[in-house]
Write an enzyme that holds these catalytic residues in place. Structure first.
Site, PDB file in Angstrom:
ATOM      1  CG  ASP A  77      -0.118  -0.274   2.372  1.00  0.00           C
ATOM      2  OD1 ASP A  77       1.080  -0.242   2.412  1.00  0.00           O
ATOM      3  OD2 ASP A  77      -0.830  -0.080   3.637  1.00  0.00           O
ATOM      4  CE  LYS A 115       0.542   0.975  12.657  1.00  0.00           C
ATOM      5  NZ  LYS A 115       0.713  -0.190  12.285  1.00  0.00           N
TER       6      LYS A 115
HETATM    7  N1  GDD Z   1      -0.279 -11.477   3.015  1.00  0.00           N
HETATM    8  C1  GDD Z   1      -0.571 -10.652   4.075  1.00  0.00           C
HETATM    9  N2  GDD Z   1      -0.817 -11.500   5.041  1.00  0.00           N
HETATM   10  N3  GDD Z   1      -0.372  -9.479   3.902  1.00  0.00           N
HETATM   11  C2  GDD Z   1      -0.665  -8.886   5.181  1.00  0.00           C
HETATM   12  C3  GDD Z   1      -0.900  -9.469   6.576  1.00  0.00           C
HETATM   13  C4  GDD Z   1      -1.254 -10.713   6.401  1.00  0.00           C
HETATM   14  O1  GDD Z   1      -1.518 -11.515   7.374  1.00  0.00           O
HETATM   15  N4  GDD Z   1      -1.202  -8.142   7.112  1.00  0.00           N
HETATM   16  C5  GDD Z   1      -0.879  -7.106   6.593  1.00  0.00           C
HETATM   17  N5  GDD Z   1      -0.679  -7.459   5.229  1.00  0.00           N
HETATM   18  C6  GDD Z   1       0.010  -6.457   4.218  1.00  0.00           C
HETATM   19  C7  GDD Z   1      -1.386  -5.351   4.026  1.00  0.00           C
HETATM   20  O2  GDD Z   1      -2.062  -5.657   2.968  1.00  0.00           O
HETATM   21  C8  GDD Z   1      -0.481  -4.272   3.767  1.00  0.00           C
HETATM   22  O3  GDD Z   1      -0.123  -3.994   2.299  1.00  0.00           O
HETATM   23  C9  GDD Z   1       0.845  -4.400   4.380  1.00  0.00           C
HETATM   24  O4  GDD Z   1       0.961  -5.835   4.758  1.00  0.00           O
HETATM   25  C10 GDD Z   1       1.038  -3.363   5.689  1.00  0.00           C
HETATM   26  O5  GDD Z   1      -0.185  -3.764   6.626  1.00  0.00           O
HETATM   27  P1  GDD Z   1      -0.714  -2.459   6.997  1.00  0.00           P
HETATM   28  O6  GDD Z   1      -2.018  -2.869   7.879  1.00  0.00           O
HETATM   29  O7  GDD Z   1      -1.106  -1.441   6.014  1.00  0.00           O
HETATM   30  O8  GDD Z   1       0.237  -1.760   8.089  1.00  0.00           O
HETATM   31  P2  GDD Z   1       0.686  -0.309   8.571  1.00  0.00           P
HETATM   32  O9  GDD Z   1       0.179   0.722   7.593  1.00  0.00           O
HETATM   33  O10 GDD Z   1      -0.393  -0.220   9.709  1.00  0.00           O
HETATM   34  O11 GDD Z   1       1.970  -0.560   9.222  1.00  0.00           O
HETATM   35  C11 GDD Z   1       2.991  -0.851   8.520  1.00  0.00           C
HETATM   36  O12 GDD Z   1       3.596  -0.025   7.234  1.00  0.00           O
HETATM   37  C12 GDD Z   1       4.133   1.072   7.871  1.00  0.00           C
HETATM   38  C13 GDD Z   1       4.237   1.832   6.609  1.00  0.00           C
HETATM   39  O13 GDD Z   1       3.164   2.421   5.940  1.00  0.00           O
HETATM   40  C14 GDD Z   1       4.357  -1.394   9.265  1.00  0.00           C
HETATM   41  O14 GDD Z   1       5.283  -2.084   8.421  1.00  0.00           O
HETATM   42  C15 GDD Z   1       5.028  -0.085   9.580  1.00  0.00           C
HETATM   43  O15 GDD Z   1       6.220  -0.639  10.450  1.00  0.00           O
HETATM   44  C16 GDD Z   1       5.322   0.863   8.695  1.00  0.00           C
HETATM   45  O16 GDD Z   1       5.880   2.144   9.224  1.00  0.00           O
HETATM   46 MG    MG Z   2      -0.394   0.763   5.513  1.00  0.00          MG
END
Ligand code: GDD
Ligand code: MG
Length: 363
Positions: A106, A157
């Site tokens: 994303d 976070k």
């Molecule tokens: N295949 C798979 N399985 N993908 C997953 C799963 C899972 O169980 N859980 C999450 N994802 C994918 C989501 O679809 C997304 O593309 C990505 O992993 C990150 O998940 P988010 O839910 O968007 O995380 P976030 O935005 O709260 O936090 C993450 O991204 C930040 C940067 O945007 C973390 O990695 C943070 O450390 C980072 O700063």
């Molecule tokens: Mg994200």
């Protein structure tokens, strides 16, 4: 080069936009987000792509197939239940090379991947994490490093007052495949809470690659709009973006603009749309295909998907309208309103700022 994309999450923060589709497929300037990401990866010489899917996998696979039309080769790996970010990579281990990129699915960025890979090799790192500066780190993973860019601490976070730097995990990693030896199979396991802290505890070489390149996580309605407005203004790059210039709207095939309608700022309109008499479009506005904007309606700073009708004298500002929706005559739709797909708004309705309207409902 090879990249694994994490696209298995449910995209809860983007609901109701992600009730009927996945975050990776939401339209950015009228093309699915992943299509932009594939273009970016291909431009950087990454054409072997492994997609780890869980939520609505067929949305992605039926659209992209093996990827040929997009200049990349795609391999799909399914999870029956979400395995978490690192668990998903472990589950795809059999398709992975010795060294590969991992992307949160994303992230829209212009990060220089070749330079990041070169840095990772030079340092002999086990893992390299791309970093980006943000104003409020509390919604992200905060990464503390030494002057040599070796990672000292990873805090997912943190509370705002506990964050010691505004450099956060940008969601792009280079990994050596053997770091997966420490990940239990078929178990929910996260990079952010388990794998990275574990590598640091074992004194493994984990490095950070900070960059000021364009970067945004599209995972909230506000950021989802922001990335498109940025692209329209020439911030961030995509081979699929063709910014419209003032007064010269980027109208698609067979779309018509009535002689008395006015267009200001950056506006993109898809195919087969009709913009009626005395309509005012004030950019940034992104409109999908087959939309009808009836006489006297005004639309400002909004994103509208496909097959949407906006009734006479309706007023929309700062909102998102899902596909197959219809907004009645004289409605007013305020800042931050997000409508899912198939919504019907009756004549004369006023939708309060910030209201979320669930798919297939009438208000
Ligand atoms: N295949 C798979 N399985 N993908 C997953 C799963 C899972 O169980 N859980 C999450 N994802 C994918 C989501 O679809 C997304 O593309 C990505 O992993 C990150 O998940 P988010 O839910 O968007 O995380 P976030 O935005 O709260 O936090 C993450 O991204 C930040 C940067 O945007 C973390 O990695 C943070 O450390 C980072 O700063
Ligand atoms: Mg994200």
């Amino acid at each position: 080069m090879q990249a694994l994309l994490l696209v298995g999450g449910e995209g809860t923060r983007l609901r109701p936009l992600t009730c009927k589709t996945v975050k990776a497929m939401v339209p950015i300037l009228n093309r699915p987000f992943l299509e932009h990401l594939f273009g970016y990866l291909a431009r950087h010489g990454v054409d072997d792509i492994v997609l780890t899917l869980c939520y609505m996998p067929d949305r992605i696979e039926s659209y992209f197939g093996r990827g040929g039309g997009h200049g990349v080769k795609l391999t799909y790996v399914m999870e029956e239940s979400p395995l978490g970010t690192a668990g998903a990579v472990k589950n795809a281990e059999r398709y992975l090379k010795e060294r590969f990129f991992v992307f949160n699915g994303d992230i829209f960025t212009d990060l220089d991947l070749g330079a990041m890979m070169a840095f990772h090799r030079e340092r002999g790192a086990k893992a390299t994490i791309a970093l980006t500066p943000v104003e409020d780190p509390s919604a992200y993973g905060v990464v503390e490093t030494g002057a040599d860019r070796r990672v000292k601490r990873f805090v997912e976070k943190p509370k705002r007052e506990e964050a010691t730097t505004n450099l956060i995990n940008a969601g792009t990693y280079v990994l050596e495949r053997d770091v997966l030896e420490g990940v239990p199979p078929n178990t929910r396991y996260m990079f952010e809470h388990h794998l990275f802290p574990g590598l640091l505890q074992n004194d493994q070489p984990v490095y950070a690659f900070p960059s000021d390149a364009y970067w945004i996580d599209i995972g909230t309605p506000q950021k989802y709009c922001q990335v498109q407005y940025d692209l329209l203004q020439g911030k961030g790059q995509s081979s699929l973006a063709s910014p419209a210039k003032d007064g010269r709207p980027g109208f698609g095939a067979r779309s018509s603009l009535h002689a008395t309608a006015s267009v200001e700022g950056a506006v993109v309109v898809g195919d087969d749309c009709s913009v009626g008499p005395h309509v005012r479009l004030r950019g940034p506005v992104v409109m999908g295909n087959n939309c009808r904007i009836l006489e006297g309606a005004a639309i400002e700073s909004s994103v509208i998907w496909n097959n949407v009708t906006v009734g006479r004298n309706a007023w929309l500002e700062g909102c998102i309208v899902g596909s197959n929706s219809s907004i009645g005559e004289g409605c007013s739709v305020g800042q931050g309103v997000v409508m899912g797909e198939g919504v019907t708004v009756g004549n004369g309705i006023r939708l309060e700022p910030g209201r979320k309207v669930w798919p297939d409902t009438s208000v």
